[in-house]
Design an enzyme around this catalytic site. Structure first.
Site, short mmCIF file in Angstrom:
data_model
loop_
_atom_site.label_atom_id
_atom_site.label_comp_id
_atom_site.label_asym_id
_atom_site.label_seq_id
_atom_site.Cartn_x
_atom_site.Cartn_y
_atom_site.Cartn_z
N ASP A 1 -8.73 97.04 6.44
CA ASP A 1 -7.53 97.77 6.01
C ASP A 1 -6.28 96.90 6.20
O ASP A 1 -5.84 96.66 7.31
CB ASP A 1 -7.38 99.05 6.84
CG ASP A 1 -6.22 99.90 6.36
OD1 ASP A 1 -6.41 100.66 5.39
OD2 ASP A 1 -5.10 99.77 6.90
N TYR B 1 1.99 94.19 5.51
CA TYR B 1 1.51 93.50 6.72
C TYR B 1 1.62 91.99 6.58
O TYR B 1 1.47 91.27 7.57
CB TYR B 1 0.04 93.87 7.03
CG TYR B 1 -0.25 95.34 7.23
CD1 TYR B 1 0.78 96.27 7.34
CD2 TYR B 1 -1.55 95.81 7.30
CE1 TYR B 1 0.50 97.63 7.52
CE2 TYR B 1 -1.84 97.15 7.48
CZ TYR B 1 -0.81 98.06 7.57
OH TYR B 1 -1.09 99.39 7.75
N LYS C 1 -2.29 98.34 0.31
CA LYS C 1 -1.34 99.44 0.04
C LYS C 1 -0.09 98.92 -0.64
O LYS C 1 0.41 97.83 -0.31
CB LYS C 1 -0.93 100.10 1.36
CG LYS C 1 -2.09 100.41 2.29
CD LYS C 1 -1.68 101.12 3.56
CE LYS C 1 -2.82 101.14 4.55
NZ LYS C 1 -2.90 99.95 5.40
N HIS D 1 1.66 103.39 0.18
CA HIS D 1 1.78 103.29 1.64
C HIS D 1 2.54 104.47 2.26
O HIS D 1 2.10 105.04 3.26
CB HIS D 1 2.46 101.96 1.99
CG HIS D 1 2.13 101.44 3.35
ND1 HIS D 1 2.07 100.11 3.65
CD2 HIS D 1 1.84 102.08 4.51
CE1 HIS D 1 1.75 99.95 4.92
NE2 HIS D 1 1.61 101.13 5.47
N LEU E 1 -6.09 104.76 18.17
CA LEU E 1 -6.03 104.67 19.63
C LEU E 1 -4.60 104.94 20.10
O LEU E 1 -4.22 104.55 21.21
CB LEU E 1 -6.47 103.26 20.09
CG LEU E 1 -7.79 102.74 19.52
CD1 LEU E 1 -8.03 101.29 19.91
CD2 LEU E 1 -8.96 103.62 19.98
N ILE F 1 -9.99 103.27 11.71
CA ILE F 1 -9.74 101.85 11.46
C ILE F 1 -8.99 101.21 12.63
O ILE F 1 -7.85 100.75 12.49
CB ILE F 1 -8.93 101.67 10.14
CG1 ILE F 1 -7.74 102.65 10.07
CG2 ILE F 1 -9.83 101.85 8.93
CD1 ILE F 1 -6.77 102.36 8.92
N LYS G 1 -7.54 98.59 15.33
CA LYS G 1 -7.12 97.19 15.22
C LYS G 1 -7.28 96.48 16.56
O LYS G 1 -6.95 97.03 17.62
CB LYS G 1 -5.65 97.13 14.78
CG LYS G 1 -4.99 95.76 14.89
CD LYS G 1 -4.16 95.62 16.16
CE LYS G 1 -3.52 94.25 16.29
NZ LYS G 1 -2.85 94.06 17.60
N SER G 2 -7.79 95.27 16.53
CA SER G 2 -7.69 94.39 17.70
C SER G 2 -7.70 92.95 17.21
O SER G 2 -8.29 92.65 16.17
CB SER G 2 -8.84 94.61 18.68
OG SER G 2 -8.70 93.71 19.77
N VAL G 3 -7.06 92.08 17.97
CA VAL G 3 -7.11 90.65 17.65
C VAL G 3 -8.07 89.92 18.58
O VAL G 3 -8.16 88.70 18.53
CB VAL G 3 -5.71 89.99 17.73
CG1 VAL G 3 -4.78 90.57 16.67
CG2 VAL G 3 -5.10 90.14 19.12
N ARG H 1 -13.11 92.85 21.95
CA ARG H 1 -12.72 94.24 21.65
C ARG H 1 -13.16 94.65 20.25
O ARG H 1 -13.59 95.80 20.03
CB ARG H 1 -11.20 94.39 21.77
CG ARG H 1 -10.70 94.22 23.19
CD ARG H 1 -9.20 94.30 23.22
NE ARG H 1 -8.68 94.17 24.57
CZ ARG H 1 -7.38 94.12 24.86
NH1 ARG H 1 -6.47 94.18 23.90
NH2 ARG H 1 -6.99 94.00 26.11
N ASN I 1 -15.47 97.85 20.01
CA ASN I 1 -14.97 98.98 19.23
C ASN I 1 -15.96 99.41 18.14
O ASN I 1 -15.88 100.52 17.61
CB ASN I 1 -13.62 98.64 18.57
CG ASN I 1 -12.48 98.55 19.57
OD1 ASN I 1 -12.64 98.89 20.74
ND2 ASN I 1 -11.31 98.11 19.11
#
Ligand SMILES: NC(=O)c1ccc[n+]([C@@H]2O[C@H](COP(=O)([O-])OP(=O)(O)OC[C@H]3O[C@@H](n4cnc5c(N)ncnc54)[C@H](OP(=O)(O)O)[C@@H]3O)[C@@H](O)[C@H]2O)c1
Length: 276
Positions: A44, A49, A74, A107, A189, A227, A229-231, A235, A239
Site C-alpha cells: 500500500d 508518500y 492513491k 486518497h 496499530l 496494512i 507498516k514497519s521499516v 517486525r 507482523n
C-alpha cells in the site's frame, strides 16, 4: 500466505498487506523487498508518500511474478480535476513501472474543494481503459460514499479508513457491509501508539504473541483488510506471523471495550483540506 477476500467487482485482495507511509524513499525498495520475501503480496503506497519508485524497484527485483502481487496507490488531493488526475495517474504508473495497477484510491475526499465526484468519474474512466483493475476510495464518510455512488452508479471496492482498537468505527462499518464495500484499516496499530497498552499486553501474553501481532489478528478476525507498516525486517516478519493463533470471545470483548469516540489519531475526513 494470507487468504484473499472477494471484492464487489469480482477481484480479490489479500487480507494482510504492508503499508509504506513515512518509509523513506531511499530505503523503500529494501523494505518492500523484505515484505515480499516474507510473504506479503499486498503493498500500500500513495502518490503523497513519494516512494512509489522504491515500490516499483522492489516489484521488479523481488523474484515474485507481477501477477502474484497486489499493488495499491492513491490519487493525491491536489489532483482531483480530470486532467490533473490523468497526469498524476500517468506519473504513478511510470514510477511504479507497471502496466496495470490492482487498486487505485482517491486518497481523501477534501470536501472543501468539492472535486471528488470528478476524481471518481476519472477513476471509472481509467478502469474502463484497463489500466486500473479495481477502484476505491480512502477517508470517505458516508455522505461522500452516497454521493459518488448516487452520481455514477459505481460502488468503490474498498474504503481505506483509520481504524484500530481505540477507534473502531462500529457505526460506519454497518453501512459498508450493506453496500459490499470492504474496509481497509489504516494506522491499524494506532501508528504504534497502541503497542504499550496494558490491556493488549495482557491479551498478547496469554497467546505468547506480541501486541502488534495481537492487534493485527484482531483486524483479521473483525473481517478487515489490514496494512501495518514497519521499516524493520524482524517486525515486518513477525507482523505477518499471525495465522497460527486465535483471539477468543473474552479477548474480543476486552478489545471492544477500548473503543473511544476520541480515539482518532489522524485528520478528520469531513474537514481535512490539505493539498499535496
Ligand atoms: N489512506 C490514508 O489516509 C492513510 C493514512 C495513514 C496510513 N495509511 C496506510 O496505513 C499504513 C499503516 O499505518 P501507519 O503507518 O500510520 O501505522 P501503523 O501500521 O499503525 O504503525 C506503524 C508504527 O508502528 C511501528 N511498528 C510496526 N510494527 C511494529 C512491531 N512489530 N513492533 C514495534 N513497533 C512496530 C512502526 O515503527 P517501525 O517502522 O520503526 O517499525 C511505526 O512507528 C500506512 O503505512 C499507509 O500505507 C493510509
Amino acid at each position: 500466505m494470507p487468504e484473499q477476500i472477494p471484492l464487489n467487482d469480482g477481484s480479490a485482495i489479500p487480507r494482510l498487506g504492508l503499508g509504506v507511509w513515512q518509509v523513506d524513499p531511499a530505503i523503500t525498495a529494501q523494505v518492500v523487498s523484505w515484505g515480499i520475501q516474507t510473504g506479503y503480496r499486498l503493498i500500500d503506497t500513495a502518490e503523497g508518500y513519494q516512494n512509489e519508485e522504491g515500490v516499483g524497484q522492489a516489484i521488479r527485483t523481488a523474484g515474485v511474478a507481477r501477477s502474484e502481487l497486489f499493488i495499491t496507490s492513491k490519487l493525491r488531493n491536489g489532483a482531483h480535476q480530470r486532467d490533473a488526475a490523468l497526469r498524476a495517474f500517468d506519473e504513478t504508473m511510470n514510477k511504479l513501472g507497471i502496466e496495470q495497477i490492482d487498486l487505485f484510491l482517491i486518497h481523501w475526499p477534501v470536501p472543501s474543494q468539492d472535486k471528488y465526484v470528478e476524481a471518481w468519474k476519472t477513476l471509472i474512466e481509467l478502469r474502463q481503459s484497463g489500466r486500473i483493475k479495481s477502484i476505491g476510495v480512502s477517508n470517505f464518510n458516508r455522505n461522500h460514499l452516497e454521493r459518488i455512488i448516487g452520481e455514477t452508479g459505481v460502488t468503490p471496492v474498498v474504503n481505506q479508513i483509520e481504524l484500530h482498537p481505540r477507534f473502531q468505527q462500529r457505526d460506519v462499518r454497518e453501512f459498508h457491509i450493506k453496500h459490499d464495500i470492504r474496509i481497509e484499516s489504516w494506522s491499524p496499530l494506532g501508528s504504534g501508539r497502541l503497542l504499550s497498552d496494558p490491556a493488549l499486553e495482557k491479551i498478547a501474553g496469554k497467546h505468547r504473541k506480541s501486541v502488534a501481532q495481537t492487534i493485527i489478528r484482531w483486524h483479521l478476525q473483525e473481517g478487515l483488510i489490514v496494512i501495518p507498516k514497519s521499516v524493520h525486517q524482524d517486525r515486518i516478519a513477525t507482523n505477518f506471523d499471525v495465522f497460527d493463533f486465535e483471539l477468543d470471545a473474552e479477548d474480543l470483548e476486552l478489545i471492544r471495550g477500548m473503543d473511544s469516540s476520541g480515539g482518532r489519531t489522524g485528520a478528520n475526513p469531513a474537514t481535512a483540506a490539505f493539498l499535496f
